[in-house]
Design a protein around this motif. Structure first.
Motif, PDB file in Angstrom:
ATOM      1  N   SER A  38      -7.388   2.749   8.824  1.00 34.12           N
ATOM      2  CA  SER A  38      -8.816   2.658   7.080  1.00 34.12           C
ATOM      3  C   SER A  38      -8.956   4.221   7.530  1.00 34.12           C
ATOM      4  O   SER A  38      -8.241   4.886   8.731  1.00 34.12           O
ATOM      5  N   ASP A  41     -10.201  12.327  -0.324  1.00 32.25           N
ATOM      6  CA  ASP A  41      -9.412  12.440   0.746  1.00 32.25           C
ATOM      7  C   ASP A  41      -8.910  10.805   1.143  1.00 32.25           C
ATOM      8  O   ASP A  41      -8.763  10.013   1.823  1.00 32.25           O
ATOM      9  N   ASP A  47     -15.487  11.100   4.789  1.00 30.86           N
ATOM     10  CA  ASP A  47     -14.907  12.334   4.137  1.00 30.86           C
ATOM     11  C   ASP A  47     -13.616  13.036   5.009  1.00 30.86           C
ATOM     12  O   ASP A  47     -13.027  13.412   5.116  1.00 30.86           O
ATOM     13  N   GLY A  48     -12.256  11.883   4.258  1.00 33.83           N
ATOM     14  CA  GLY A  48     -10.630  11.672   5.074  1.00 33.83           C
ATOM     15  C   GLY A  48     -10.818  11.539   6.401  1.00 33.83           C
ATOM     16  O   GLY A  48      -9.819  12.199   7.246  1.00 33.83           O
ATOM     17  N   GLY A 108      -7.064   2.890   1.697  1.00 35.32           N
ATOM     18  CA  GLY A 108      -8.651   3.581   1.388  1.00 35.32           C
ATOM     19  C   GLY A 108      -8.826   3.366   0.561  1.00 35.32           C
ATOM     20  O   GLY A 108      -8.742   1.928  -0.097  1.00 35.32           O
ATOM     21  N   ASP A 109      -9.254   4.740  -0.624  1.00 39.55           N
ATOM     22  CA  ASP A 109     -10.396   3.886  -2.045  1.00 39.55           C
ATOM     23  C   ASP A 109      -9.783   5.317  -2.471  1.00 39.55           C
ATOM     24  O   ASP A 109     -10.068   6.336  -2.072  1.00 39.55           O
ATOM     25  N   LEU A 126      -8.092   0.182  -2.457  1.00 39.52           N
ATOM     26  CA  LEU A 126      -8.943  -1.070  -2.407  1.00 39.52           C
ATOM     27  C   LEU A 126      -8.337  -2.342  -3.227  1.00 39.52           C
ATOM     28  O   LEU A 126      -8.581  -3.414  -1.812  1.00 39.52           O
ATOM     29  N   ALA A 159      -7.112   0.638  13.544  1.00 40.22           N
ATOM     30  CA  ALA A 159      -8.516   1.436  13.005  1.00 40.22           C
ATOM     31  C   ALA A 159      -8.869   0.798  12.276  1.00 40.22           C
ATOM     32  O   ALA A 159      -8.626   0.695  11.458  1.00 40.22           O
ATOM     33  N   THR A 160     -10.297   0.581  12.556  1.00 39.08           N
ATOM     34  CA  THR A 160     -11.266   0.119  11.739  1.00 39.08           C
ATOM     35  C   THR A 160     -12.293  -0.186  11.940  1.00 39.08           C
ATOM     36  O   THR A 160     -12.972   0.703  12.893  1.00 39.08           O
ATOM     37  N   GLU A 161     -13.228   0.398  10.866  1.00 39.48           N
ATOM     38  CA  GLU A 161     -14.892  -0.066  10.463  1.00 39.48           C
ATOM     39  C   GLU A 161     -15.473  -1.009   9.778  1.00 39.48           C
ATOM     40  O   GLU A 161     -16.607  -1.908  10.383  1.00 39.48           O
ATOM     41  N   GLY A 190     -13.278  -4.145   9.315  1.00 45.31           N
ATOM     42  CA  GLY A 190     -12.211  -5.093   9.975  1.00 45.31           C
ATOM     43  C   GLY A 190     -11.076  -5.165   9.542  1.00 45.31           C
ATOM     44  O   GLY A 190     -10.642  -6.263   8.958  1.00 45.31           O
ATOM     45  N   ASN A 191     -10.786  -4.503   7.714  1.00 43.47           N
ATOM     46  CA  ASN A 191      -9.370  -4.940   6.724  1.00 43.47           C
ATOM     47  C   ASN A 191      -8.204  -4.557   7.906  1.00 43.47           C
ATOM     48  O   ASN A 191      -7.275  -5.647   7.649  1.00 43.47           O
ATOM     49  N   ALA A 192      -8.410  -3.390   7.873  1.00 40.03           N
ATOM     50  CA  ALA A 192      -7.271  -3.307   8.935  1.00 40.03           C
ATOM     51  C   ALA A 192      -6.922  -4.118   9.977  1.00 40.03           C
ATOM     52  O   ALA A 192      -5.886  -4.816  10.448  1.00 40.03           O
ATOM     53  N   TYR A 226     -12.394   7.859  -3.390  1.00 41.48           N
ATOM     54  CA  TYR A 226     -12.442   9.328  -2.620  1.00 41.48           C
ATOM     55  C   TYR A 226     -12.119  10.322  -2.593  1.00 41.48           C
ATOM     56  O   TYR A 226     -10.802  10.287  -2.642  1.00 41.48           O
TER      57      TYR A 226
HETATM   58  C1  LIG Z   1     -18.485   4.979   3.792  1.00 42.91           C
HETATM   59  C2  LIG Z   1     -16.997   5.462   3.269  1.00 42.91           C
HETATM   60  C3  LIG Z   1     -16.131   6.211   3.205  1.00 42.91           C
HETATM   61  C4  LIG Z   1     -14.772   5.910   3.083  1.00 42.91           C
HETATM   62  N1  LIG Z   1     -14.123   7.290   2.942  1.00 42.91           N
HETATM   63  C5  LIG Z   1     -13.168   7.704   2.520  1.00 42.91           C
HETATM   64  C6  LIG Z   1     -12.295   8.216   2.162  1.00 42.91           C
HETATM   65  O1  LIG Z   1     -12.651   9.200   2.813  1.00 42.91           O
HETATM   66  N2  LIG Z   1     -10.770   7.652   1.916  1.00 42.91           N
HETATM   67  C7  LIG Z   1     -10.673   7.032   1.555  1.00 42.91           C
HETATM   68  O2  LIG Z   1      -9.613   6.927   1.374  1.00 42.91           O
HETATM   69  N3  LIG Z   1     -10.939   5.603   1.738  1.00 42.91           N
HETATM   70  C8  LIG Z   1     -12.720   5.452   2.225  1.00 42.91           C
HETATM   71  N4  LIG Z   1     -13.054   4.953   2.761  1.00 42.91           N
HETATM   72  C9  LIG Z   1     -12.698   3.118   2.180  1.00 42.91           C
HETATM   73  C10 LIG Z   1     -12.774   2.657   2.722  1.00 42.91           C
HETATM   74  O3  LIG Z   1     -10.860   3.242   3.523  1.00 42.91           O
HETATM   75  C11 LIG Z   1     -11.449   1.087   2.730  1.00 42.91           C
HETATM   76  O4  LIG Z   1     -12.614  -0.080   2.225  1.00 42.91           O
HETATM   77  C12 LIG Z   1     -10.760   0.537   3.518  1.00 42.91           C
HETATM   78  O5  LIG Z   1     -10.543  -0.871   3.173  1.00 42.91           O
HETATM   79  C13 LIG Z   1     -11.549  -0.131   4.524  1.00 42.91           C
HETATM   80  O6  LIG Z   1     -10.895  -1.117   5.996  1.00 42.91           O
HETATM   81  P1  LIG Z   1     -11.362  -1.343   7.078  1.00 42.91           P
HETATM   82  O7  LIG Z   1     -12.421  -2.318   6.686  1.00 42.91           O
HETATM   83  O8  LIG Z   1     -10.262  -1.770   7.647  1.00 42.91           O
HETATM   84  O9  LIG Z   1     -12.190  -0.098   7.942  1.00 42.91           O
HETATM   85  C14 LIG Z   1     -14.684   5.236   2.467  1.00 42.91           C
HETATM   86  C15 LIG Z   1     -15.105   3.163   2.435  1.00 42.91           C
HETATM   87  C16 LIG Z   1     -16.424   3.862   3.269  1.00 42.91           C
HETATM   88  C17 LIG Z   1     -17.353   3.071   2.937  1.00 42.91           C
END
Ligand SMILES: Cc1cc2nc3c(=O)[nH]c(=O)nc-3n(C[C@H](O)[C@H](O)[C@H](O)COP(=O)(O)O)c2cc1C
Length: 155
Positions: free
Chosen positions: A58, A101, A62-63, A95-96, A129, A9-11, A13-15, A99
Motif C-alpha cells: 500500500s 500521489d 503523501d505517497g 491506494g486511494d 479502495l 507492506a501494509t499499515e 492489513g489490506n496488503a 490522494y
Molecule cells: C493517512 C493515509 C494516507 C494515505 N496516503 C495515500 C497516498 O498517498 N496514496 C495512495 O494511493 N493511497 C493512500 N492512502 C490509501 C491507502 O493506501 C489505502 O487505504 C490502502 O488500501 C491501505 O492498505 P493497507 O491496509 O495494506 O495499508 C492513504 C490512507 C491513509 C489513511
C-alpha cells in the motif's frame, strides 16, 4: 532461492490479506515452497538471492511507503549498484485515488527494482479502495505468468 516469495507492506492489513490470498493460491497450484512475509523481514541484499518475488504494497502519508517498508525501501534506494538481474518480480499496489500521489509507493518500488536489473513478470497493478476486482484480475494474470516462470524445486 527458487521458491515464490511473497512480501506485503501494509499499515492497516489490506496488503497482508491479499498477500495471504496470493500465498494460498500458490500453495493450491503446486508451489509448495511459496512463502509470505512482511517486507520488514527483507533486506535488499536478501532480495538479490531470490528468483521470484511478489510485492503487495500500500501507499501512505503523501505517497510514502507504509512504516513496515521504510527500512527495506530506503535501503534499496541507497544501493544504486545492487545487482537484481537474477530476480523476477511482480508488484500489486493498494491506494486511494483521492490522494495526489496515487499508488506512489508501488510505482516507486517497481521503478527502483527495474533500475537494478530485476525483470517484471507482469505489469504493475494499481488498485483503488475497492480493490477486489483489480486484485482478482491481477492474480489471474500473475498465476498465468507463473506457469512459464521458473518451476519450484522441492528436492
Ligand atoms: C493517512 C493515509 C494516507 C494515505 N496516503 C495515500 C497516498 O498517498 N496514496 C495512495 O494511493 N493511497 C493512500 N492512502 C490509501 C491507502 O493506501 C489505502 O487505504 C490502502 O488500501 C491501505 O492498505 P493497507 O491496509 O495494506 O495499508 C492513504 C490512507 C491513509 C489513511
Amino acid at each position: 532461492m527458487d521458491n515464490l516469495a511473497i512480501y506485503f507492506a501494509t499499515e492497516t492489513g489490506n496488503a497482508e490479506t491479499l498477500a495471504n490470498q496470493t500465498h494460498e493460491r500458490a500453495l493450491a497450484t503446486g508451489r509448495a515452497d511459496a512463502t509470505v512475509q512482511s517486507i520488514a523481514k527483507l533486506t535488499p541484499e536478501d532480495l538479490a538471492a531470490h528468483k521470484l518475488a511478489v510485492f503487495v504494497v500500500s501507499t501512505w502519508g503523501d505517497g510514502e511507503p507504509p512504516s513496515d517498508a521504510t527500512d527495506f525501501y530506503y535501503g534499496l534506494e541507497k544501493q544504486t549498484g545492487l545487482d537484481l538481474s537474477g530476480v523476477t518480480y511482480a508488484v500489486f499496489g493498494l491506494g486511494d485515488r483521492d490522494y495526489a500521489d496515487f499508488n506512489a509507493f508501488a510505482r516507486n518500488l517497481d521503478e527502483q527494482l527495474a533500475a537494478r536489473g530485476a525483470r517484471r513478470l507482469l505489469d504493475r497493478a494499481e488498485a483503488d479502495l475497492d480493490f477486489d476486482d483489480t486484485y482478482a484480475a491481477w492474480a489471474d494474470r500473475l498465476f498465468a505468468a507463473l506457469e512459464s516462470a521458473p518451476a519450484v524445486t522441492t528436492s
